[in-house]
Write a protein that holds these residues in place. Structure first.
Motif, PDB file in Angstrom:
ATOM      1  N   GLU A  42      89.990  22.908  56.849  1.00 38.82           N
ATOM      2  CA  GLU A  42      88.691  22.510  57.382  1.00 38.82           C
ATOM      3  C   GLU A  42      88.088  21.421  56.498  1.00 38.82           C
ATOM      4  OE1 GLU A  42      84.301  24.452  58.450  1.00 38.82           O
ATOM      5  OE2 GLU A  42      85.927  25.702  57.657  1.00 38.82           O
ATOM      6  N   GLY A  43      87.718  20.312  57.118  1.00 41.11           N
ATOM      7  CA  GLY A  43      87.099  19.217  56.386  1.00 41.11           C
ATOM      8  C   GLY A  43      88.065  18.225  55.772  1.00 41.11           C
ATOM      9  N   TRP A  44      89.383  18.526  55.798  1.00 38.07           N
ATOM     10  CA  TRP A  44      90.365  17.575  55.279  1.00 38.07           C
ATOM     11  C   TRP A  44      90.523  16.430  56.265  1.00 38.07           C
ATOM     12  CZ3 TRP A  44      95.145  16.355  57.586  1.00 38.07           C
ATOM     13  CH2 TRP A  44      95.973  15.516  56.824  1.00 38.07           C
ATOM     14  N   MET A  45      90.548  15.190  55.726  1.00 39.17           N
ATOM     15  CA  MET A  45      90.601  14.015  56.584  1.00 39.17           C
ATOM     16  C   MET A  45      91.899  13.225  56.452  1.00 39.17           C
ATOM     17  SD  MET A  45      86.659  12.752  56.092  1.00 39.17           S
ATOM     18  CE  MET A  45      86.751  11.602  57.456  1.00 39.17           C
ATOM     19  N   SER A  46      92.379  13.025  55.219  1.00 39.33           N
ATOM     20  CA  SER A  46      93.630  12.288  55.043  1.00 39.33           C
ATOM     21  C   SER A  46      94.152  12.493  53.624  1.00 39.33           C
ATOM     22  CB  SER A  46      93.442  10.778  55.295  1.00 39.33           C
ATOM     23  OG  SER A  46      92.718  10.182  54.231  1.00 39.33           O
ATOM     24  N   SER A  47      95.450  12.283  53.455  1.00 42.91           N
ATOM     25  CA  SER A  47      96.089  12.299  52.139  1.00 42.91           C
ATOM     26  C   SER A  47      97.123  11.181  52.102  1.00 42.91           C
ATOM     27  CB  SER A  47      96.789  13.633  51.862  1.00 42.91           C
ATOM     28  OG  SER A  47      95.871  14.697  51.752  1.00 42.91           O
ATOM     29  N   THR A  48      97.168  10.478  50.976  1.00 42.94           N
ATOM     30  CA  THR A  48      98.125   9.390  50.806  1.00 42.94           C
ATOM     31  C   THR A  48      98.819   9.559  49.463  1.00 42.94           C
ATOM     32  OG1 THR A  48      96.723   7.917  52.129  1.00 42.94           O
ATOM     33  CG2 THR A  48      98.436   6.894  50.778  1.00 42.94           C
ATOM     34  N   VAL A  49     100.127   9.765  49.495  1.00 46.89           N
ATOM     35  CA  VAL A  49     100.922  10.053  48.305  1.00 46.89           C
ATOM     36  C   VAL A  49     101.464   8.752  47.721  1.00 46.89           C
ATOM     37  CG1 VAL A  49     102.913  11.298  47.397  1.00 46.89           C
ATOM     38  CG2 VAL A  49     101.552  12.298  49.260  1.00 46.89           C
ATOM     39  N   HIS A  50     101.299   8.596  46.406  1.00 50.34           N
ATOM     40  CA  HIS A  50     101.768   7.424  45.666  1.00 50.34           C
ATOM     41  C   HIS A  50     102.819   7.848  44.642  1.00 50.34           C
ATOM     42  CE1 HIS A  50      97.783   6.395  47.159  1.00 50.34           C
ATOM     43  NE2 HIS A  50      97.879   5.159  46.757  1.00 50.34           N
ATOM     44  N   ALA A  51     103.864   7.046  44.491  1.00 49.12           N
ATOM     45  CA  ALA A  51     104.896   7.285  43.485  1.00 49.12           C
ATOM     46  C   ALA A  51     104.666   6.366  42.297  1.00 49.12           C
ATOM     47  CB  ALA A  51     106.282   7.021  44.077  1.00 49.12           C
ATOM     48  N   GLY A  52     104.722   6.936  41.085  1.00 50.93           N
ATOM     49  CA  GLY A  52     104.521   6.146  39.888  1.00 50.93           C
ATOM     50  C   GLY A  52     105.592   5.077  39.720  1.00 50.93           C
ATOM     51  N   VAL A  53     105.193   3.911  39.209  1.00 47.37           N
ATOM     52  CA  VAL A  53     106.129   2.811  38.957  1.00 47.37           C
ATOM     53  C   VAL A  53     106.319   2.611  37.455  1.00 47.37           C
ATOM     54  CG1 VAL A  53     106.565   0.345  39.257  1.00 47.37           C
ATOM     55  CG2 VAL A  53     105.572   1.660  41.136  1.00 47.37           C
ATOM     56  N   ASP A  54     105.253   2.293  36.741  1.00 42.37           N
ATOM     57  CA  ASP A  54     105.376   2.057  35.300  1.00 42.37           C
ATOM     58  C   ASP A  54     105.741   3.328  34.540  1.00 42.37           C
ATOM     59  OD1 ASP A  54     104.924  -0.619  35.403  1.00 42.37           O
ATOM     60  OD2 ASP A  54     102.834  -0.539  34.746  1.00 42.37           O
ATOM     61  N   GLN A  55     105.189   4.468  34.964  1.00 43.42           N
ATOM     62  CA  GLN A  55     105.425   5.738  34.291  1.00 43.42           C
ATOM     63  C   GLN A  55     105.698   6.797  35.357  1.00 43.42           C
ATOM     64  OE1 GLN A  55     101.869   6.510  31.913  1.00 43.42           O
ATOM     65  NE2 GLN A  55     101.564   4.304  31.786  1.00 43.42           N
ATOM     66  N   PRO A  56     106.545   7.797  35.049  1.00 37.72           N
ATOM     67  CA  PRO A  56     106.797   8.861  36.033  1.00 37.72           C
ATOM     68  C   PRO A  56     105.518   9.640  36.340  1.00 37.72           C
ATOM     69  CG  PRO A  56     108.451   8.889  34.292  1.00 37.72           C
ATOM     70  CD  PRO A  56     107.367   7.970  33.837  1.00 37.72           C
ATOM     71  N   GLY A  57     105.285   9.860  37.599  1.00 39.69           N
ATOM     72  CA  GLY A  57     104.098  10.602  38.021  1.00 39.69           C
ATOM     73  C   GLY A  57     103.775  10.307  39.467  1.00 39.69           C
ATOM     74  N   THR A  58     102.712  10.920  39.946  1.00 44.83           N
ATOM     75  CA  THR A  58     102.282  10.706  41.323  1.00 44.83           C
ATOM     76  C   THR A  58     100.758  10.662  41.382  1.00 44.83           C
ATOM     77  OG1 THR A  58     102.234  13.082  41.782  1.00 44.83           O
ATOM     78  CG2 THR A  58     104.277  11.909  42.314  1.00 44.83           C
ATOM     79  N   ALA A  59     100.271  10.100  42.463  1.00 45.76           N
ATOM     80  CA  ALA A  59      98.839  10.125  42.767  1.00 45.76           C
ATOM     81  C   ALA A  59      98.695  10.498  44.233  1.00 45.76           C
ATOM     82  CB  ALA A  59      98.198   8.768  42.497  1.00 45.76           C
ATOM     83  N   ASN A  60      97.718  11.343  44.520  1.00 45.88           N
ATOM     84  CA  ASN A  60      97.407  11.683  45.906  1.00 45.88           C
ATOM     85  C   ASN A  60      95.953  11.295  46.156  1.00 45.88           C
ATOM     86  OD1 ASN A  60      97.467  12.638  48.486  1.00 45.88           O
ATOM     87  ND2 ASN A  60      97.811  14.786  47.968  1.00 45.88           N
ATOM     88  N   PHE A  61      95.746  10.313  47.031  1.00 42.59           N
ATOM     89  CA  PHE A  61      94.415   9.820  47.375  1.00 42.59           C
ATOM     90  C   PHE A  61      93.970  10.571  48.629  1.00 42.59           C
ATOM     91  CE2 PHE A  61      91.145   7.123  49.013  1.00 42.59           C
ATOM     92  CZ  PHE A  61      90.654   6.366  47.952  1.00 42.59           C
ATOM     93  N   ILE A  62      92.996  11.462  48.479  1.00 38.77           N
ATOM     94  CA  ILE A  62      92.632  12.390  49.554  1.00 38.77           C
ATOM     95  C   ILE A  62      91.176  12.181  49.964  1.00 38.77           C
ATOM     96  CG2 ILE A  62      92.711  14.799  50.289  1.00 38.77           C
ATOM     97  CD1 ILE A  62      94.296  15.358  47.677  1.00 38.77           C
ATOM     98  N   GLN A  63      90.942  12.188  51.243  1.00 43.44           N
ATOM     99  CA  GLN A  63      89.579  12.072  51.768  1.00 43.44           C
ATOM    100  C   GLN A  63      89.161  13.400  52.395  1.00 43.44           C
ATOM    101  OE1 GLN A  63      90.371   8.652  54.296  1.00 43.44           O
ATOM    102  NE2 GLN A  63      89.318   7.290  52.882  1.00 43.44           N
ATOM    103  N   TRP A  64      87.993  13.896  51.975  1.00 43.62           N
ATOM    104  CA  TRP A  64      87.425  15.138  52.479  1.00 43.62           C
ATOM    105  C   TRP A  64      86.045  14.873  53.070  1.00 43.62           C
ATOM    106  CZ3 TRP A  64      89.527  20.089  52.507  1.00 43.62           C
ATOM    107  CH2 TRP A  64      90.738  20.254  51.801  1.00 43.62           C
ATOM    108  N   ARG A  65      85.679  15.705  54.015  1.00 48.31           N
ATOM    109  CA  ARG A  65      84.354  15.588  54.617  1.00 48.31           C
ATOM    110  C   ARG A  65      83.256  15.897  53.598  1.00 48.31           C
ATOM    111  NH1 ARG A  65      83.707  19.565  59.451  1.00 48.31           N
ATOM    112  NH2 ARG A  65      83.840  21.040  57.707  1.00 48.31           N
ATOM    113  N   SER A  66      83.498  16.893  52.739  1.00 49.33           N
ATOM    114  CA  SER A  66      82.462  17.299  51.784  1.00 49.33           C
ATOM    115  C   SER A  66      83.076  18.067  50.624  1.00 49.33           C
ATOM    116  CB  SER A  66      81.419  18.185  52.471  1.00 49.33           C
ATOM    117  OG  SER A  66      81.983  19.451  52.799  1.00 49.33           O
TER     118      SER A  66
END
Length: 232
Positions: A42-66
């Motif tokens: 409920e309230g979840w709008m989007s998620s965008t998964v990123h793969a690390g380039v310079d260093q191993p890791g990830t980022a998840n850019f998530i949009q929520w209603r509140s």
């Protein structure tokens, strides 16, 4: 596909994971993709998964209603007893950052619209700045309006400044930048520009930011590998 905008007033959550091995990055992406593809919160709008380039890791850019919707997710058994334990096994750090979009600047070609998704070829930089308790507004202005000279730099696409609201895994007051570039070479040319070659506007912005920093910034570069929005 998700868009980033000041006007939309979404809660923007940036989940940053680091790891020490490329194979663990691959596993992180697999686990995150499973969660994104099954998301029906409920309230979840989007998620965008990123793969690390310079260093191993990830980022998840998530949009929520509140924030209230997000806290329900955090309070759920799935998050506490499966999601966090799985990620804890394969990461060296976890930072869950809640933000609001404070500033957006784009190249003329993008016309003020910042879109994120694997269909694009953006080379993305994400940097986290911990600042003094009374320095957040100054940092936002220095990293936002104070950086308008960046539009003239070859390869620039977009610069987004996020105002930190609250966090897990990070203490203190913070600001985040999310920037898009044509290529790794274009981003590194900007990042590594010698001080004697920098414009007076850039030098002034750097000085303003340094005056309110509370510790060294952390940063990594990424490529978007997966995205999904509610209803897709």
């Amino acid at each position: 596909m998700p868009f980033i905008s000041v006007e939309d007033k979404h809660l923007t959550v940036l989940n940053l994971f680091t790891t020490d091995k490329p194979e663990n990055q691959d596993r992180l992406i697999q686990e995150m993709t499973k969660i994104v593809d099954a998301a029906a919160y409920e309230g979840w709008m989007s998620s965008t998964v990123h793969a690390g380039v310079d260093q191993p890791g990830t980022a998840n850019f998530i949009q929520w209603r509140s924030g209230e919707d997000l806290e329900k997710r955090y309070a759920g058994d799935e998050f506490k007893h499966r999601t966090l334990p799985v990620f804890s096994e394969i990461t060296t750090s976890i930072r869950l950052l809640q933000n609001e979009v404070a500033y957006v600047l784009t190249s003329d070609e993008l016309g003020g619209k910042v879109e994120i998704g694997p269909h694009r070829d953006d080379y993305t930089s994400i940097a986290v700045f911990t600042v003094t308790a009374d320095g957040q507004d100054e940092a936002i202005d220095a990293l936002g309006a104070g950086q308008e000279f960046i539009k003239d730099f070859p390869g620039f696409r977009a610069n987004v400044v996020l105002k930190g609201l609250r966090a897990r895994g990070l203490d203190g007051t913070f600001v985040v930048t999310y920037s898009q570039w044509d290529s790794k070479e274009a981003f590194e040319a900007f990042r590594d520009q010698a001080p004697e070659q920098q414009s007076e506007a850039r030098k002034a912005a750097v000085g303003r930011l340094r005056a309110v920093l509370d510790g060294a910034p952390s940063a990594n570069t990424y490529k978007v590998v997966h995205t999904r929005a509610a209803g897709e």
